[in-house]
Design a protein around this motif. Structure first.
Motif, PDB file in Angstrom:
ATOM      1  N   GLY A 186       0.835  -1.194   0.000  1.00 24.77           N
ATOM      2  CA  GLY A 186       0.000   0.000   0.000  1.00 24.77           C
ATOM      3  C   GLY A 186       0.870   1.244   0.000  1.00 24.77           C
ATOM      4  N   GLY A 187       0.721   2.058  -1.056  1.00 26.02           N
ATOM      5  CA  GLY A 187       1.577   3.240  -1.199  1.00 26.02           C
ATOM      6  C   GLY A 187       0.872   4.544  -0.890  1.00 26.02           C
ATOM      7  N   GLY A 188      -0.067   4.527   0.072  1.00 22.64           N
ATOM      8  CA  GLY A 188      -0.720   5.754   0.535  1.00 22.64           C
ATOM      9  C   GLY A 188       0.140   6.428   1.599  1.00 22.64           C
ATOM     10  N   THR A 221      -2.493  -0.952   3.632  1.00 25.71           N
ATOM     11  CA  THR A 221      -3.504  -0.991   2.563  1.00 25.71           C
ATOM     12  C   THR A 221      -4.745  -0.164   2.891  1.00 25.71           C
ATOM     13  OG1 THR A 221      -4.544  -2.962   3.510  1.00 25.71           O
ATOM     14  CG2 THR A 221      -2.808  -3.329   1.858  1.00 25.71           C
ATOM     15  N   GLY A 222      -4.804   0.452   4.046  1.00 25.43           N
ATOM     16  CA  GLY A 222      -6.024   1.173   4.446  1.00 25.43           C
ATOM     17  C   GLY A 222      -7.114   0.203   4.886  1.00 25.43           C
ATOM     18  N   ASP A 223      -7.280  -0.868   4.148  1.00 23.96           N
ATOM     19  CA  ASP A 223      -8.334  -1.854   4.447  1.00 23.96           C
ATOM     20  C   ASP A 223      -7.830  -3.030   5.279  1.00 23.96           C
ATOM     21  OD1 ASP A 223     -10.409  -0.552   3.006  1.00 23.96           O
ATOM     22  OD2 ASP A 223      -9.579  -1.298   1.129  1.00 23.96           O
ATOM     23  N   GLY A 251      -2.137   7.139  -2.283  1.00 26.38           N
ATOM     24  CA  GLY A 251      -3.411   6.751  -1.645  1.00 26.38           C
ATOM     25  C   GLY A 251      -4.462   7.812  -1.896  1.00 26.38           C
ATOM     26  N   ASN A 252      -5.213   8.156  -0.875  1.00 26.72           N
ATOM     27  CA  ASN A 252      -6.307   9.112  -1.063  1.00 26.72           C
ATOM     28  C   ASN A 252      -5.835  10.492  -1.530  1.00 26.72           C
ATOM     29  OD1 ASN A 252      -8.462   7.477  -0.516  1.00 26.72           O
ATOM     30  ND2 ASN A 252      -8.721   8.123   1.606  1.00 26.72           N
ATOM     31  N   ILE A 253      -4.570  10.851  -1.235  1.00 31.58           N
ATOM     32  CA  ILE A 253      -4.092  12.191  -1.647  1.00 31.58           C
ATOM     33  C   ILE A 253      -4.202  12.314  -3.165  1.00 31.58           C
ATOM     34  CG2 ILE A 253      -2.122  13.798  -1.721  1.00 31.58           C
ATOM     35  CD1 ILE A 253      -1.015  12.449   0.774  1.00 31.58           C
TER      36      ILE A 253
HETATM   37  C1  LIG Z   1     -13.214  12.354   0.664  1.00 30.12           C
HETATM   38  C2  LIG Z   1     -12.188  12.254   1.750  1.00 30.12           C
HETATM   39  C3  LIG Z   1     -11.710  13.400   2.336  1.00 30.12           C
HETATM   40  C4  LIG Z   1     -10.724  13.319   3.309  1.00 30.12           C
HETATM   41  N1  LIG Z   1     -10.227  14.478   3.825  1.00 30.12           N
HETATM   42  C5  LIG Z   1      -9.152  14.431   4.624  1.00 30.12           C
HETATM   43  C6  LIG Z   1      -8.496  15.612   5.017  1.00 30.12           C
HETATM   44  O1  LIG Z   1      -8.916  16.715   4.664  1.00 30.12           O
HETATM   45  N2  LIG Z   1      -7.392  15.511   5.801  1.00 30.12           N
HETATM   46  C7  LIG Z   1      -6.915  14.306   6.199  1.00 30.12           C
HETATM   47  O2  LIG Z   1      -5.893  14.260   6.893  1.00 30.12           O
HETATM   48  N3  LIG Z   1      -7.520  13.164   5.868  1.00 30.12           N
HETATM   49  C8  LIG Z   1      -8.611  13.192   5.070  1.00 30.12           C
HETATM   50  N4  LIG Z   1      -9.223  12.024   4.683  1.00 30.12           N
HETATM   51  C9  LIG Z   1      -8.752  10.747   5.253  1.00 30.12           C
HETATM   52  C10 LIG Z   1      -7.478  10.215   4.614  1.00 30.12           C
HETATM   53  O3  LIG Z   1      -7.510  10.448   3.223  1.00 30.12           O
HETATM   54  C11 LIG Z   1      -7.303   8.709   4.847  1.00 30.12           C
HETATM   55  O4  LIG Z   1      -7.655   8.351   6.140  1.00 30.12           O
HETATM   56  C12 LIG Z   1      -5.819   8.358   4.598  1.00 30.12           C
HETATM   57  O5  LIG Z   1      -5.533   8.579   3.237  1.00 30.12           O
HETATM   58  C13 LIG Z   1      -5.531   6.918   4.968  1.00 30.12           C
HETATM   59  O6  LIG Z   1      -4.203   6.645   4.649  1.00 30.12           O
HETATM   60  P1  LIG Z   1      -3.729   5.141   4.454  1.00 30.12           P
HETATM   61  O7  LIG Z   1      -2.333   5.189   3.949  1.00 30.12           O
HETATM   62  O8  LIG Z   1      -4.031   4.379   5.688  1.00 30.12           O
HETATM   63  O9  LIG Z   1      -4.719   4.560   3.329  1.00 30.12           O
HETATM   64  P2  LIG Z   1      -4.998   5.024   1.827  1.00 30.12           P
HETATM   65  O10 LIG Z   1      -4.824   6.469   1.626  1.00 30.12           O
HETATM   66  O11 LIG Z   1      -6.302   4.414   1.464  1.00 30.12           O
HETATM   67  O12 LIG Z   1      -3.852   4.265   1.021  1.00 30.12           O
HETATM   68  C14 LIG Z   1      -3.850   2.853   0.898  1.00 30.12           C
HETATM   69  C15 LIG Z   1      -3.047   2.469  -0.342  1.00 30.12           C
HETATM   70  O13 LIG Z   1      -2.956   1.044  -0.405  1.00 30.12           O
HETATM   71  C16 LIG Z   1      -3.230   0.594  -1.729  1.00 30.12           C
HETATM   72  N5  LIG Z   1      -3.748  -0.766  -1.605  1.00 30.12           N
HETATM   73  C17 LIG Z   1      -4.911  -1.142  -0.999  1.00 30.12           C
HETATM   74  N6  LIG Z   1      -5.058  -2.478  -1.021  1.00 30.12           N
HETATM   75  C18 LIG Z   1      -3.952  -2.954  -1.654  1.00 30.12           C
HETATM   76  C19 LIG Z   1      -3.514  -4.277  -1.976  1.00 30.12           C
HETATM   77  N7  LIG Z   1      -4.235  -5.367  -1.638  1.00 30.12           N
HETATM   78  N8  LIG Z   1      -2.330  -4.422  -2.659  1.00 30.12           N
HETATM   79  C20 LIG Z   1      -1.595  -3.326  -3.004  1.00 30.12           C
HETATM   80  N9  LIG Z   1      -1.971  -2.054  -2.702  1.00 30.12           N
HETATM   81  C21 LIG Z   1      -3.123  -1.878  -2.039  1.00 30.12           C
HETATM   82  C22 LIG Z   1      -4.243   1.614  -2.242  1.00 30.12           C
HETATM   83  O14 LIG Z   1      -4.282   1.637  -3.655  1.00 30.12           O
HETATM   84  C23 LIG Z   1      -3.724   2.906  -1.629  1.00 30.12           C
HETATM   85  O15 LIG Z   1      -2.765   3.540  -2.458  1.00 30.12           O
HETATM   86  C24 LIG Z   1     -10.240  12.059   3.735  1.00 30.12           C
HETATM   87  C25 LIG Z   1     -10.746  10.896   3.171  1.00 30.12           C
HETATM   88  C26 LIG Z   1     -11.714  10.976   2.183  1.00 30.12           C
HETATM   89  C27 LIG Z   1     -12.215   9.712   1.546  1.00 30.12           C
END
Ligand SMILES: Cc1cc2nc3c(=O)[nH]c(=O)nc-3n(C[C@H](O)[C@H](O)[C@H](O)COP(=O)(O)OP(=O)(O)OC[C@H]3O[C@@H](n4cnc5c(N)ncnc54)[C@H](O)[C@@H]3O)c2cc1C
Length: 454
Positions: free
Chosen positions: A23-25, A161-163, A53-55
C-alpha cells in the motif's frame, strides 16, 4: 449459491526484501521511507499506477486543516515531505488562504522521486492478493499481475492498505464500522471544476468558503432538492490562476460496505450522478461558476474506514478524551475527530464530548492544545510474528479511528512501523520483541514527537 474450488497455482519468487510494505498511501510512504532510512532493503507494492493513496486517488489535497487553529506543528516524514514539496512546487498555484494544500498531480511526481531517493524499490500495478504463512510468519506475499502471480519473499511485512488486506489474509481478527451494526462511514468522490472566474470568486468575502457557506444555507432552506445528498457543507480545494477548483468534496454515498464489489459499483455510479447534480447546481446558482466545466472526477471513490485490526492495544475515544500518554508512545496527535455519517443522517451540531451519546456525525478540529499519544502496540497484531499495521486500519475503536485516519497521523504510524520493522530485522527479533526504548530514541532522533508537551 454454488461454490467452485480455485485450482492451486504456483508463483515464481521474483523478489525478496527485508521489509515489504503493501500500500503506497500516506502510511505506506511513511513506512517504506523510514525502513529504508534505517538501512533495510525495502519493497513497496501498490495496486494503482501511482503512489499517494487518497491524496492522489481521491484528490484529498488538504491534509492538515483541522489543526491550523491551535498552532500544532507537523513533524517527522510528513513535515519533510511538505517542506521538500514546497521547495519544488511552492504553494501549488493556490490563490486561497492557508492551510497549505498539495496538488495531487504534482504530488504523484514528487513522491515517486522522494520514495525512490530513499532507496525503496517501488512496484506499481501490484495488487497483493494473498499471503503464504509458515511458522506464524508471512513468508511470501502473492502479487496479482496480468501474467502469472508473482511471489515476494518477506522479512517483515507492513500492512498499509487502508483496508487491512494483508492482516485479513493472515487471519488477524478485526473490527469494522460502528459498534451497533458494523456500518462504515460514507464514501466520497471528489471532483474538479475548470474555467471558473477567479476574479469573481476572490471578491466573495472568503472566496470558495463563502460559496460553500451559501450552499449550506440553501440546503437548510430546502432549495437543493435536485442534489441527492443530505450533507450541508461542500469543502473545496485550491483555486488556481488557471481557473480551476481542484476538488469539491461533496458526492457522498452512504450505507455501503467498502469491501463489497456490488456496493462499490453502486456507490461509484451514484457518486458520479451526484457529481453532475452538484456541478450543475454550482454553475446555475453562483457567480463565478457560469462558464465553468466539470473537468475531472476522482479516479476512485475515497473511503474513510473499513477493517480495524485487533492489535496488542486498542486506542479508544476514552484515551483521546483523557489526553493519554503511553510508555510505548510513537506519535503525538491533537485531539480531533472527523466522524463522517455512516447512514447519511446529519443530526446534531457536529460536536461531541465523553458521556454524551455519539451523534451521526462529528467534526471537531483542534482549537486548543490537547493532544494524545498513539502507542506502538496499536500497530502490532496479536497474531502473525512478522507483521505490522499502519495507517487508518491500526487497532482503534471507531471514534478513535476518525482521529488517527488523518493523513499526517497515518504517515506517522507508518514511520513508526517502518522504523520498528528495520530494527526488528537488524536485531533478529519479532515486532513484539522490538526494544521500545530504542524505537522511541530512533524516532526522536529523526525529529518525531513521541511525547506530549515537548
Ligand atoms: C473524501 C475524503 C476526504 C478526506 N479528507 C481528509 C483531510 O482533509 N485531511 C486528512 O488528513 N484526511 C482526510 N481524509 C482521510 C485520509 O484520506 C485517509 O484516512 C488516509 O488517506 C488513509 O491513509 P492510508 O495510507 O491508511 O490509506 P490510503 O490512503 O487508502 O492508502 C492505501 C493504499 O494502499 C493501496 N492498496 C490497498 N489495497 C492494496 C492491496 N491489496 N495491494 C496493493 N496495494 C493496495 C491503495 O491503492 C492505496 O494507495 C479524507 C478521506 C476521504 C475519503
Amino acid at each position: 449459491m454454488s461454490i467452485v474450488t480455485i485450482p492451486a497455482q504456483t508463483a515464481e519468487v521474483v523478489y525478496k526484501a527485508d521489509v515489504v510494505v503493501v500500500g503506497g498511501g500516506p502510511a505506506g510512504i511513511g513506512a517504506s521511507v523510514a525502513a529504508a532510512r534505517q538501512g533495510a532493503n525495502v519493497m513497496l507494492l501498490e495496486k494503482r499506477g501511482f503512489l499517494g493513496g487518497n491524496i492522489t486517488s481521491a484528490y484529498v489535497e488538504t491534509c492538515n486543516h483541522f489543526f491550523i487553529y491551535n498552532g500544532f506543528e507537523s513533524y517527522g516524514i510528513y513535515k519533510d515531505i511538505e517542506d521538500k514539496y514546497k521547495e519544488k512546487f511552492g504553494d501549488s498555484h493556490n490563490l486561497r488562504k492557508p492551510p497549505f494544500r498539495f496538488s495531487s498531480e504534482y504530488f504523484k511526481i514528487f513522491i515517486d522521486e522522494y520514495v525512490t531517493n530513499a532507496g525503496v524499490k517501488i512496484l506499481l500495478h501490484s495488487t497483493v492478493r494473498d499471503v503464504i504463512i509458515e511458522d506464524d510468519k508471512i513468508k511470501y506475499v502473492i502479487v496479482q499481475t496480468k501474467e502469472q502471480p508473482v511471489a515476494v519473499e518477506c522479512g517483515m511485512v507492513i500492512d498499509a492498505t487502508g483496508d487491512g488486506d494483508i492482516a485479513y489474509r493472515a487471519g488477524v481478527p478485526f473490527e469494522m464500522g460502528r459498534p451497533q451494526d458494523g456500518l462504515c462511514m460514507g464514501g466520497t468522490t471528489n471532483f474538479r471544476v475548470a474555467g471558473v472566474n477567479t476574479e469573481r470568486i476572490l471578491q466573495y468575502e472568503n472566496d470558495l468558503s463563502t460559496v460553500g457557506e451559501m450552499y449550506r444555507q440553501a440546503v437548510r432552506r430546502g432549495e437543493t432538492k435536485e442534489v441527492e445528498n443530505p450533507r450541508e457543507y461542500p469543502p473545496m480545494g485550491r483555486l488556481t490562476p488557471g481557473g480551476q477548483v481542484t476538488y469539491i468534496n461533496y458526492a457522498d454515498v452512504h450505507n455501503i460496505n467498502p469491501l463489497k464489489i456490488e456496493d462499490l459499483t453502486k456507490a461509484e455510479i451514484k457518486a458520479r450522478r451526484i457529481t453532475l447534480q452538484m456541478y450543475n447546481y454550482l454553475k446555475n446558482h453562483y457567480e463565478g461558476f457560469e462558464n465553468s466545466e466539470l473537468s475531472a472526477i476522482a479516479p476512485e471513490m475515497g473511503f474513510r474506514d473499513s477493517r480495524r485490526i485487533q492489535g496488542l492495544y486498542k486506542l479508544t475515544k476514552e484515551d483521546i478524551e483523557a489526553d493519554k500518554s503511553f510508555e510505548d508512545g510513537i506519535a503525538v496527535f491533537p485531539r480531533f475527530y472527523d466522524y463522517f455519517s455512516q447512514d447519511g443522517k446529519q443530526d446534531g451540531d457536529g460536536t461531541w464530548e465523553l458521556g454524551r451519546p455519539i451523534p451521526p456525525w462529528i467534526f471537531q478540529p483542534s482549537y486548543d492544545k490537547r493532544c494524545y499519544e498513539i502507542p506502538y502496540r496499536c500497530l502490532v497484531p496479536g497474531k502473525t510474528e512478522n507483521l505490522l499495521v499502519s495507517g487508518r486500519c491500526i487497532s482503534a475503536d471507531n471514534l478513535a479511528e476518525s482521529s488517527i485516519r488523518a493523513i499526517f497521523a497515518c504517515m506517522q504510524t507508518g514511520e513508526a512501523a517502518g522504523t520498528a520493522a528495520a530494527i526488528a530485522i537488524k536485531e533478529g527479533v519479532t515486532p513484539k520483541g522490538v526494544n521500545i526504548a530504542k524505537l522511541r530514541e530512533t524516532l526522536k532522533s529523526n525529529g518525531v514527537v513521541i511525547e506530549k508537551n515537548l
